[in-house]
Design a protein around this motif. Sequence first.
Motif, short mmCIF file in Angstrom:
data_model
loop_
_atom_site.label_atom_id
_atom_site.label_comp_id
_atom_site.label_asym_id
_atom_site.label_seq_id
_atom_site.Cartn_x
_atom_site.Cartn_y
_atom_site.Cartn_z
N GLN A 154 0.71 -1.16 0.11
CA GLN A 154 0.11 -0.44 -0.22
C GLN A 154 0.96 1.14 -0.55
O GLN A 154 0.23 2.25 -0.13
CB GLN A 154 -1.17 0.11 1.28
CG GLN A 154 -1.97 -1.38 1.23
CD GLN A 154 -2.96 -1.29 2.60
OE1 GLN A 154 -2.75 -2.42 3.41
NE2 GLN A 154 -3.65 -0.21 2.83
N ALA A 155 2.25 1.20 0.01
CA ALA A 155 3.23 2.53 0.55
C ALA A 155 3.34 3.49 -1.13
O ALA A 155 2.53 4.73 -0.60
CB ALA A 155 4.18 1.85 0.67
N PRO A 156 3.20 2.65 -1.39
CA PRO A 156 3.69 3.57 -2.62
C PRO A 156 2.33 4.58 -3.34
O PRO A 156 2.16 6.00 -3.21
CB PRO A 156 3.63 2.65 -4.46
CG PRO A 156 4.88 1.49 -3.49
CD PRO A 156 3.47 1.35 -1.99
N GLY A 157 0.67 4.21 -2.79
CA GLY A 157 -0.67 4.70 -3.25
C GLY A 157 -0.64 5.92 -1.95
O GLY A 157 -1.38 6.91 -2.89
N ARG A 158 0.08 5.53 -0.86
CA ARG A 158 -0.32 6.46 0.14
C ARG A 158 1.05 7.00 0.08
O ARG A 158 -0.49 8.33 0.33
CB ARG A 158 -0.29 5.77 1.03
CG ARG A 158 -0.19 6.40 2.37
CD ARG A 158 -1.66 6.10 2.73
NE ARG A 158 -2.07 5.08 3.74
CZ ARG A 158 -1.92 4.47 4.16
NH1 ARG A 158 -1.71 5.06 5.25
NH2 ARG A 158 -2.97 3.54 4.98
N TYR A 159 1.76 7.32 -0.19
CA TYR A 159 2.32 8.64 -0.62
C TYR A 159 2.25 8.94 -1.60
O TYR A 159 2.34 10.39 -1.56
CB TYR A 159 4.28 7.56 -1.34
CG TYR A 159 4.45 8.04 0.34
CD1 TYR A 159 5.59 8.63 1.24
CD2 TYR A 159 5.27 6.22 0.58
CE1 TYR A 159 6.17 8.06 2.21
CE2 TYR A 159 5.64 5.67 1.44
CZ TYR A 159 6.29 6.58 2.70
OH TYR A 159 7.08 6.17 3.38
N ALA A 160 1.90 8.50 -2.70
CA ALA A 160 0.56 9.21 -4.15
C ALA A 160 -0.31 10.21 -3.47
O ALA A 160 -0.87 11.40 -3.45
CB ALA A 160 0.80 8.59 -5.30
N LYS A 161 -0.96 9.11 -2.73
CA LYS A 161 -1.96 10.38 -2.31
C LYS A 161 -1.83 11.42 -1.65
O LYS A 161 -2.51 12.31 -1.69
CB LYS A 161 -2.99 9.21 -1.25
CG LYS A 161 -4.39 9.67 -0.69
CD LYS A 161 -5.15 9.29 -0.61
CE LYS A 161 -6.42 9.58 0.11
NZ LYS A 161 -7.34 8.48 0.77
N TRP A 162 -1.27 11.11 -0.67
CA TRP A 162 -0.47 12.32 0.44
C TRP A 162 0.51 13.53 -0.98
O TRP A 162 -0.38 14.67 -0.40
CB TRP A 162 0.91 11.77 1.13
CG TRP A 162 0.82 12.26 2.17
CD1 TRP A 162 0.63 13.03 3.23
CD2 TRP A 162 2.24 13.27 2.59
NE1 TRP A 162 1.67 14.67 3.67
CE2 TRP A 162 2.74 14.16 3.04
CE3 TRP A 162 3.74 12.85 1.81
CZ2 TRP A 162 3.80 14.89 3.90
CZ3 TRP A 162 4.93 13.18 2.14
CH2 TRP A 162 5.17 14.01 3.00
N LEU A 163 1.04 12.99 -1.04
CA LEU A 163 1.61 14.00 -2.20
C LEU A 163 0.64 15.15 -2.91
O LEU A 163 0.46 15.77 -3.16
CB LEU A 163 2.79 13.37 -3.22
CG LEU A 163 3.65 13.49 -2.49
CD1 LEU A 163 4.38 12.36 -3.76
CD2 LEU A 163 4.90 14.24 -2.15
N ASP A 164 0.04 14.30 -3.44
CA ASP A 164 -2.18 14.76 -3.98
C ASP A 164 -2.27 15.55 -3.23
O ASP A 164 -2.19 16.83 -3.89
CB ASP A 164 -2.05 14.20 -4.46
CG ASP A 164 -1.63 13.25 -6.13
OD1 ASP A 164 -1.11 13.53 -6.11
OD2 ASP A 164 -2.39 11.71 -6.04
#
Length: 312
Positions: A154-164
């Motif tokens: 889940q980490a890549p998607g979570r980081y991407a969501k946070w950056l967005d």
Amino acid sequence: MTSPSSSTAPGLRPSRVLHVPVRGLHYQVHAWGDASLVAPDRPPLMLLHGWMDVGASFQFLVDALATPRLVLAPDWRGFGGSVAPPGTDSYWFADYLADLDALLDHFAPDQPVDLLGHSMGGNIVMLYAGVRPARIRRLINLEGFGMPRSAPAQAPGRYAKWLDELKAPQSLRDYASLDEVAHRLRQNNPRLTAERASWLAPHWARQTAAGRWEIQGDPAHKRSNPLLYRVDEVLACWARITAPLLWVEGRQTDVSKWWGNSYPRSDFEERLASIASTVSIERVMLEDAGHMLHHDQPEHLSEHIERFLSGP
């Protein structure tokens, strides 16, 4: 150093509002009673609120306590009167632990305390009691269930969501009057009486220069946390708890409305059972109460708390 101001209302136990330097912030802390009430078997009782709440939220519970004692209820950073530094764009669980550590250094440097947390605050006190077990005499968790188990994938998607989300401004709805704020509080919790909602409204919201009322919570709290909730790490902290634990929940709480099927009740029961052999756990189910059980049934809740705190 603290700077007191009064906060009283007819029929309510009077409190003081203290302002305490904590890690570069000015923390607001509601205090009932004073240091003269502190004893080895009656240490300070610290109450820690949940997400989008404030320390004053515990007023009704404090009113119901029969035993005079020093009670402290801080506003977490970015909530209530504990304003985070300008430009804060995210909040981290580790900061809450460090803030709590600093608060205990300030108010009780030489003795363990009794520690209570509700919801998010309940999750924090469980972690802290494992990280600093010698600082806690008695531990009380009001519906701090924790969160669903995460997986490394889940980490890549979570980081991407946070950056967005960092690129998008966050906001909270404001209100035309305190009556509207009180109405919103009762929409959130239909068990909250009109009288209590009216008292909470000016603590939960503040008036803007334009004359409207905004929630005393930094909108940045709405952003996703990029760090995964690692259950194994949480349980490693829980395994070091030495204080007796009182777990309290409301009969009407429905955790599925928060997490759906991602966090079944059986998962929580397994987590709590994992420390049952090393921690003395007392469990209480409050009837006619939901998640805000300290608003729904403060009198019944106080009875269980006082019995637990005065026990051997």
